[in-house]
Write a protein that holds these residues in place. Structure first.
Motif, PDB file in Angstrom:
ATOM      1  N   PRO A 193     -15.149  -2.882  -6.296  1.00  0.00           N
ATOM      2  CA  PRO A 193     -14.032  -3.212  -5.170  1.00  0.00           C
ATOM      3  C   PRO A 193     -12.075  -2.793  -5.685  1.00  0.00           C
ATOM      4  O   PRO A 193     -11.948  -2.249  -4.173  1.00  0.00           O
ATOM      5  CB  PRO A 193     -14.098  -4.551  -4.577  1.00  0.00           C
ATOM      6  CG  PRO A 193     -15.923  -4.545  -5.651  1.00  0.00           C
ATOM      7  CD  PRO A 193     -15.881  -3.868  -6.525  1.00  0.00           C
ATOM      8  N   ALA A 194     -12.078  -3.833  -6.474  1.00  0.00           N
ATOM      9  CA  ALA A 194     -10.579  -2.911  -7.093  1.00  0.00           C
ATOM     10  C   ALA A 194     -10.388  -2.018  -7.378  1.00  0.00           C
ATOM     11  O   ALA A 194      -9.271  -1.176  -6.787  1.00  0.00           O
ATOM     12  CB  ALA A 194     -10.234  -3.741  -8.089  1.00  0.00           C
ATOM     13  N   LEU A 195     -11.183  -1.202  -7.596  1.00  0.00           N
ATOM     14  CA  LEU A 195     -11.043   0.764  -7.681  1.00  0.00           C
ATOM     15  C   LEU A 195     -10.833   1.240  -6.345  1.00  0.00           C
ATOM     16  O   LEU A 195     -10.038   1.923  -6.041  1.00  0.00           O
ATOM     17  CB  LEU A 195     -11.966   1.400  -8.345  1.00  0.00           C
ATOM     18  CG  LEU A 195     -11.653   2.635  -8.845  1.00  0.00           C
ATOM     19  CD1 LEU A 195     -10.141   2.986  -9.405  1.00  0.00           C
ATOM     20  CD2 LEU A 195     -12.577   3.201  -9.698  1.00  0.00           C
ATOM     21  N   ARG A 196     -12.115   0.537  -5.804  1.00  0.00           N
ATOM     22  CA  ARG A 196     -12.370   1.453  -4.459  1.00  0.00           C
ATOM     23  C   ARG A 196     -11.001   1.212  -3.459  1.00  0.00           C
ATOM     24  O   ARG A 196     -10.081   2.473  -2.978  1.00  0.00           O
ATOM     25  CB  ARG A 196     -12.707   1.083  -3.556  1.00  0.00           C
ATOM     26  CG  ARG A 196     -13.256   1.237  -1.546  1.00  0.00           C
ATOM     27  CD  ARG A 196     -13.884  -0.166  -1.287  1.00  0.00           C
ATOM     28  NE  ARG A 196     -13.559  -1.197  -1.452  1.00  0.00           N
ATOM     29  CZ  ARG A 196     -14.805  -2.807  -0.995  1.00  0.00           C
ATOM     30  NH1 ARG A 196     -15.765  -2.077  -1.201  1.00  0.00           N
ATOM     31  NH2 ARG A 196     -13.792  -3.731  -1.566  1.00  0.00           N
ATOM     32  N   ASP A 197      -9.922  -0.355  -3.483  1.00  0.00           N
ATOM     33  CA  ASP A 197      -8.640  -0.753  -2.594  1.00  0.00           C
ATOM     34  C   ASP A 197      -7.613   0.127  -3.665  1.00  0.00           C
ATOM     35  O   ASP A 197      -6.880   1.023  -2.544  1.00  0.00           O
ATOM     36  CB  ASP A 197      -8.536  -2.502  -3.032  1.00  0.00           C
ATOM     37  CG  ASP A 197      -9.805  -3.145  -2.196  1.00  0.00           C
ATOM     38  OD1 ASP A 197     -10.469  -2.089  -1.082  1.00  0.00           O
ATOM     39  OD2 ASP A 197      -9.820  -3.865  -2.741  1.00  0.00           O
ATOM     40  N   LEU A 198      -7.490   0.489  -4.500  1.00  0.00           N
ATOM     41  CA  LEU A 198      -6.610   1.431  -5.409  1.00  0.00           C
ATOM     42  C   LEU A 198      -7.085   2.572  -4.623  1.00  0.00           C
ATOM     43  O   LEU A 198      -5.560   3.125  -4.603  1.00  0.00           O
ATOM     44  CB  LEU A 198      -7.513   1.377  -6.822  1.00  0.00           C
ATOM     45  CG  LEU A 198      -5.906   2.043  -7.506  1.00  0.00           C
ATOM     46  CD1 LEU A 198      -4.264   1.453  -7.204  1.00  0.00           C
ATOM     47  CD2 LEU A 198      -6.194   1.426  -8.901  1.00  0.00           C
ATOM     48  N   LEU A 199      -8.009   3.145  -4.555  1.00  0.00           N
ATOM     49  CA  LEU A 199      -7.912   4.734  -4.206  1.00  0.00           C
ATOM     50  C   LEU A 199      -7.218   4.791  -3.096  1.00  0.00           C
ATOM     51  O   LEU A 199      -7.260   6.315  -2.372  1.00  0.00           O
ATOM     52  CB  LEU A 199      -9.835   5.112  -4.627  1.00  0.00           C
ATOM     53  CG  LEU A 199      -9.787   5.255  -5.730  1.00  0.00           C
ATOM     54  CD1 LEU A 199     -11.469   5.607  -6.516  1.00  0.00           C
ATOM     55  CD2 LEU A 199      -9.941   6.682  -6.811  1.00  0.00           C
ATOM     56  N   ASP A 200      -7.750   4.083  -2.337  1.00  0.00           N
ATOM     57  CA  ASP A 200      -7.197   4.270  -0.475  1.00  0.00           C
ATOM     58  C   ASP A 200      -6.162   3.829  -0.325  1.00  0.00           C
ATOM     59  O   ASP A 200      -5.289   3.532   0.568  1.00  0.00           O
ATOM     60  CB  ASP A 200      -7.938   3.000   0.336  1.00  0.00           C
ATOM     61  CG  ASP A 200      -9.751   2.998   0.105  1.00  0.00           C
ATOM     62  OD1 ASP A 200      -9.847   4.587  -0.004  1.00  0.00           O
ATOM     63  OD2 ASP A 200     -10.698   2.190   0.042  1.00  0.00           O
ATOM     64  N   THR A 201      -4.848   3.266  -1.146  1.00  0.00           N
ATOM     65  CA  THR A 201      -3.774   3.084  -1.271  1.00  0.00           C
ATOM     66  C   THR A 201      -3.024   4.461  -0.842  1.00  0.00           C
ATOM     67  O   THR A 201      -3.716   5.487  -1.980  1.00  0.00           O
ATOM     68  CB  THR A 201      -3.398   2.106  -2.718  1.00  0.00           C
ATOM     69  OG1 THR A 201      -3.154   3.310  -3.630  1.00  0.00           O
ATOM     70  CG2 THR A 201      -3.304   0.894  -2.249  1.00  0.00           C
TER      71      THR A 201
END
Length: 793
Positions: free
Chosen positions: A130-138
């Motif tokens: 989830p943290a990597l998914r959120d980072l990719l969405d920034t």
């Protein structure tokens, strides 16, 4: 009832209940007093429960890491359930993004799965944390990280049981191109493997022990202070009890019942605050430390101790406070006012801690008994330093005279009851003294733990390594890097394998193969220890560690090497011969900018061997000089990383640093910063509560002063002085005590002073706390100066 008469249990219960009734009765004033105590105790209990969860929190992430690890050293036979695994990683803004490529060797539905993965991702698919998914969405992630995931479709997320923490950046991708005999691919038949951890050094063990004592001791002091809120009003109620016939013993039992209510309410409030903070743990990230709510679970024994000791502390502190109070039907008098506070036991406590630390110093080994002795010694020393504060405040304020009206109001209040102010500041004194000593120890351990990496940051800022199909790909990579924004220059060298002409066909002698390195003269001077270099020069670096019978012969003019051959395979049908021309000079290898030793073998300039002729498993090593530090450099590094997909294990980018710290020290450093933030917030909150409690006790006096024409600004300044005087004395005492304790701790680990000015940030923090506490208490001060404060019954 005489002092020696045994009190029936029923009478104990009735008198404790009477005290509990006093705690919750008396209208708004009674409830305010109880709530202040409950809030203070609750804050301390919440932090204690959090501290009790540290052992579980520290091991939970490691256990999940072990559950997803595999035994890379074991030989595994191919089976229906085995998978091929390749470990890949990249970095983004100093954070590591790690991944595993997975490929089923049999039926994908029967393949073993790592924790947190329900189904093996198909080729071209990926599961991300989830943290990597959120980072990719920034915005930053889409621009500088997303390009590395081109070709991968994100189809889901990794479950919590497969992550070390909520902030971990991890992904699993599917593949159909992995080969079992590759050097970076493992065959896995199951997940779940743990490696023995390296023990901490003696210095790091000492740092951990001191850190825990320094962070937890102020919490205990704060709880002891919180249970004494409303002490003056309580003494008046107890005097009223004496007036209606109660004896001294009964009044003390009633006071114990009153303290128990605040402590029990505080336990309930602290538990609620702990559970509330625990539920939000996933969204909190302090200095890189992130936890799942399930990780924050205090052990049963620790929880039981907190539940028992907090009420016991409330009762004990109340009884100790009443020892110097004579409660009679006519009023309350405090014993020993003329004699002053005793100094001997304060100095004895401090001296005992110092002596134990002095004796422990040369023999501290980091073992179990030494750990407890060190913790006790530090605790005694800090308690001794802090216990001196009431005595110092009393002696100093007794000599303060004259000054402005606000100064006189503050000093007179302190002269009447300096103990309350000293207790309110004791937490700051304790925390600052411990923090100064801890910072001195931390700075010394940091200097000892810091190591030279061997990297030459004067030569390059970044090194890039990439496996290439041939020399032309290496040249193209260097050209791509030069064109990127943020890159000032890029140059490097190519390496590849070649086979000597006289090696037997179909039965290669690996000793006759040689590593070729092609670079310009400036780079060759850096890689080799040579006196001169010119275009067309050729050098040979021999491994001196090889036995004489295994050493290859030094190449000579006329020797031919096949640039397309593989030492482990038959000679190709169309060899590409390179002939040695001129003299081959012998040289010794040096290091490249990354600190890695240059390879042994043949070295030539591009004039002697065109780079594009290198084929097979060639590798490009590019040294990059970036623009000046700042956003331009950081973005430039990310652009370099985007030149290859994240699943390419042969491509790596390394930022060069001349110094580095161990992983253990980095974790401790982050934990120290996070704990310091929590403790300072707690101390700040405790000072606000203490100041409000003092103002509430003085409500009538404040109203009288306003009625007689005292300016509000004068009263506000008096509150500032009333806080500043004991805090200033406390900071001075804490600085001296902290420096002394720090020197004893450094003597214990054999370290030197790395920072004599470690106390300055702590003192500055204490001064800032004075201003913040004053500002936070002003609204309550204005309300308490209203005329209705004169009303009485």
């Amino acid at each position: 009832m005489s002092a020696g008469t045994r009190v029936p249990l029923g009478q104990w219960a009735r008198e404790l209940l009477l005290g509990a009734r006093f705690a919750v009765s008396g209208g708004r004033a009674g409830w305010t007093r109880t709530l202040l105590t409950s809030f203070g105790v609750g804050l301390g209990v919440a932090v204690l429960l959090l501290a009790a969860s540290v052992p579980t929190a520290l091991t939970a992430g490691d256990i999940r890491k072990d559950n997803r690890d595999w035994a890379s050293s074991e030989e595994v036979e191919k089976a229906e359930h085995t998978v091929l695994l390749s470990w890949v990683y990249t970095e983004f803004r100093d954070e590591t993004v790690s991944g595993r490529e997975l490929q089923a060797e049999g039926d994908p539905d029967k393949a073993v799965l790592p924790p947190g993965v329900d189904k093996l991702p198909a080729p071209g698919e990926a599961l991300v944390s989830p943290a990597l998914r959120d980072l990719l969405d920034t915005e930053d992630g889409r621009k500088y990280l997303q390009p590395r995931f081109d070709g991968l479709t994100i189809t889901g997320t990794v479950g919590d049981q497969g992550l070390s923490g909520p902030s971990e950046l991890l992904f699993y991708s599917g593949s159909d191109e992995l080969e079992a005999d590759s050097g970076h691919v493992w065959r896995v038949s199951g997940f779940g493997h743990s490696e023995p951890s390296n023990p901490l050094s003696v210095a790091l063990v000492a740092l951990v022990v001191v850190m825990l004592v320094v962070l937890l001791l102020p919490i205990a002091a704060f709880i002891a202070t919180a249970v004494r809120f409303g002490g003056e009003r309580r003494d008046q109620r107890l005097a009223a009890l004496r007036l209606v016939g109660a004896d001294n013993a009964m009044t003390r039992r009633v006071a114990a019942g009153e303290s128990l209510v605040g402590a029990v309410f505080g336990l309930a409030l602290g538990s609620w605050l702990f559970l509330l903070g625990r539920s939000q743990a996933r969204s909190i990230d302090l200095y890189g430390i992130g936890l799942f709510p399930s990780d924050i679970a205090p052990g049963f024994l620790f929880t039981l101790l907190i539940v028992v000791l907090v009420p016991a502390c409330a009762v004990g502190v109340t009884q100790l406070a009443l020892r110097k109070v004579v409660i009679s039907p006519l009023g309350v008098a405090r014993e020993g006012v003329d004699r002053g506070r005793r100094l001997w036991w304060r100095l004895a406590t401090l001296l005992l801690g110092v002596v134990l630390l002095f004796v422990l110093g040369p023999r501290f080994s980091g073992g179990g008994a030494d750990i407890w002795l060190l913790a006790g010694s530090v605790m005694l020393t800090l308690v001794g330093v802090t216990s001196l504060l009431p005595w110092v405040v009393e002696r100093v304020v007794d000599r303060l005279q004259g000054g402005s009206l606000s100064w006189q109001l503050a000093t007179r209040r302190l002269q009447l009851n300096s103990g309350l102010a000293a207790r309110a500041v004791s937490g700051v004194t304790l925390a600052v003294a411990g923090a100064v000593a801890l910072q001195m120890l931390y700075s010394s351990v940091q200097r000892e733990d810091e190591r030279d990496t061997g990297m030459d940051t004067g030569q390059a800022d970044v090194t890039v390594y990439s496996g290439v199909e041939g020399g032309s790909d290496g040249e193209r990579l260097a050209g791509q890097i030069r064109e990127l924004d943020g890159v000032r220059s890029a140059h490097g060298y190519l390496t590849g394998e070649a086979v000597h002409e006289k090696t037997r066909v179909n039965e290669y002698d690996v000793r006759e193969s040689v590593t070729f390195t092609v670079a310009d003269c400036p780079t060759l001077r850096y890689l080799l220890k040579i006196d001169s270099c010119a275009d067309g020069s050729t050098y040979f670096a021999l491994d001196p560690n090889l036995p004489k019978d295994e050493r290859p012969k030094v190449p000579a003019a006329g020797d031919r090497y096949d640039l397309r051959a593989d030492p482990e395979k038959a000679r190709p049908e169309n060899p590409d011969w390179w002939t040695v021309r001129g003299k081959v000079e012998q040289a010794r290898v040096g290091q490249d900018a990354s600190g890695s030793q240059a390879p042994y073998g043949l070295y030539t300039t591009p004039d002697a061997l065109a780079p594009e002729r290198l084929g097979g498993e060639a590798a490009a090593h590019v040294q990059v000089r970036m623009v000046a530090d700042g956003a331009g450099r950081a973005d430039g590094v990310e652009r370099i990383r985007n030149l290859a997909p994240i699943t390419d294990p042969s491509f790596s980018v390394q930022e060069l640093r001349s110094k580095a710290q161990s992983d253990e020290f980095t974790v401790l450093s982050n934990a120290l910063m996070a704990g310091s933030v929590l403790v300072m917030l707690l101390i700040g909150g405790s000072m606000v509560v203490s100041t409000l409690e003092q103002l509430r006790e003085r409500r009538r006096q404040l109203s009288v002063l306003v009625a007689f024409g005292t300016k509000r600004s004068t009263l506000g300044a008096s509150v500032l002085w009333q806080t500043a005087i004991p805090v200033g004395l406390g900071l001075t005492l804490a600085t001296a005590g902290g420096l002394g304790l720090g020197l004893l701790l450094l003597r214990m680990i054999g370290g030197g002073v790395a920072d004599w000015w470690a106390f300055l940030p702590m003192v500055g923090m204490g001064l800032a706390m004075i201003a913040l506490v004053t500002l936070a208490s002003l609204p309550a001060l204005w309300r308490m100066m209203r005329p209705d404060g004169l009303r009485t019954e």
